[in-house]
Design an enzyme around this catalytic site. Sequence first.
Site, PDB file in Angstrom:
ATOM      1  N   VAL A  89      -2.831  -7.315   3.466  1.00 21.89           N
ATOM      2  CA  VAL A  89      -3.358  -6.290   2.629  1.00 21.89           C
ATOM      3  C   VAL A  89      -2.521  -5.653   1.460  1.00 21.89           C
ATOM      4  O   VAL A  89      -3.317  -5.051   0.560  1.00 21.89           O
ATOM      5  CB  VAL A  89      -4.026  -5.292   3.742  1.00 21.89           C
ATOM      6  CG1 VAL A  89      -4.893  -4.130   3.410  1.00 21.89           C
ATOM      7  CG2 VAL A  89      -4.848  -5.922   4.711  1.00 21.89           C
ATOM      8  N   CYS A  90      -1.380  -5.206   1.843  1.00 20.14           N
ATOM      9  CA  CYS A  90      -0.675  -4.467   1.005  1.00 20.14           C
ATOM     10  C   CYS A  90      -0.272  -5.212  -0.369  1.00 20.14           C
ATOM     11  O   CYS A  90      -0.382  -4.637  -1.496  1.00 20.14           O
ATOM     12  CB  CYS A  90       0.776  -4.158   1.631  1.00 20.14           C
ATOM     13  SG  CYS A  90       0.741  -3.299   3.152  1.00 20.14           S
ATOM     14  N   THR A  91      -0.361  -6.719  -0.238  1.00 13.85           N
ATOM     15  CA  THR A  91       0.022  -7.179  -1.418  1.00 13.85           C
ATOM     16  C   THR A  91      -1.193  -7.156  -2.473  1.00 13.85           C
ATOM     17  O   THR A  91      -1.272  -7.031  -3.610  1.00 13.85           O
ATOM     18  CB  THR A  91       0.214  -8.628  -1.313  1.00 13.85           C
ATOM     19  OG1 THR A  91       1.490  -8.922  -0.494  1.00 13.85           O
ATOM     20  CG2 THR A  91       0.282  -9.539  -2.506  1.00 13.85           C
TER      21      THR A  91
ATOM     22  N   LEU B  24      -1.330  -3.385  -3.851  1.00 10.43           N
ATOM     23  CA  LEU B  24      -0.288  -3.123  -4.957  1.00 10.43           C
ATOM     24  C   LEU B  24      -0.877  -3.840  -6.159  1.00 10.43           C
ATOM     25  O   LEU B  24      -0.526  -3.231  -7.451  1.00 10.43           O
ATOM     26  CB  LEU B  24       1.079  -3.443  -4.708  1.00 10.43           C
ATOM     27  CG  LEU B  24       1.809  -2.123  -4.033  1.00 10.43           C
ATOM     28  CD1 LEU B  24       1.305  -2.022  -2.652  1.00 10.43           C
ATOM     29  CD2 LEU B  24       3.309  -2.663  -4.179  1.00 10.43           C
TER      30      LEU B  24
END
Length: 219
Positions: free
Chosen positions: A45-47, A50
Site C-alpha cells: 500500500v505504501c508503494t 508514494l
Amino acid sequence: MPGLTIGDTCPNLDVETTQGKMKIHDYVGNGWVLLFSHPGDFTPVCTTELSKMAQYIPEFEKRGVKLLGLSCDDVQSHNDWTKDIEAYAPGCMVTYPIIADPNREVIKQLNMVDPDEKDSKGQHMPSRALHIVGPDKMIKLSFLYPATTGRNMDEVVRAIDSLQLATKHKIATPANWKPGEPVVISPSVTNEQAKVMFPNGYKTVELPSKKDYLRFVNV
C-alpha cells in the site's frame, strides 16, 4: 506519546532524509507542507501511495505545497525503495524527501505511531498518518488511516483547496464540496457584514428553525 493534533505547532525536529539533514520548520518555510508517514518500506500500500504522491506533485505545486514523507527505515532503504516506487508508475519521480526514523523517535513526537502494528522486533510501526502544516508551522488538518487502508489523494487535494480558500475568506466548505462550487459563510459574519464582504450577493436557505445561518456564496 504527544497528542499532536489540529491547532498544535508541528515540532521543529532535526531529521535525516533522503535529501540530507534538515529542520522541519526550515523545510516548511513560508509555504504549506504535507507531512505523511508510512508503516514501512517495500510494503504494497505504501508503494502505491508514494507513487501517487509523486504523480500529484504538479497539483501540489500549483497550491504552493511541498511533500515530506516518513518511514521507519533508514536512508539507504528509502533510496532503494524509491526505485520500486518510480517503477510502479513510470514517469513519476520521487523528488520529495523521505525522513528516516529507524529508532522510531520521530514518529513518537509527530503522533504517528500505530498502536497495533509492530515489526518482527516488536517495535511499534508508523501509522498511515498525514498532517497538513501551514505557513505558521501549525497543524491545519490531519488524516489518520490504519495500515490496511490507502489514502485518497483527490481528497487530500480537496482538503488543501478548502483550507487555503478559508484563509482568504470567512467561509467554510460544505459536505462533498468541490472547487468552483458555492461555499458557506462563517456564522461569525453578520448579514450586514456579509453584504459588504460579498457584494455580488449570497443565498440564504430557508429552514424550519427560521434561523438564517445557512448562507451560500460563490467566491
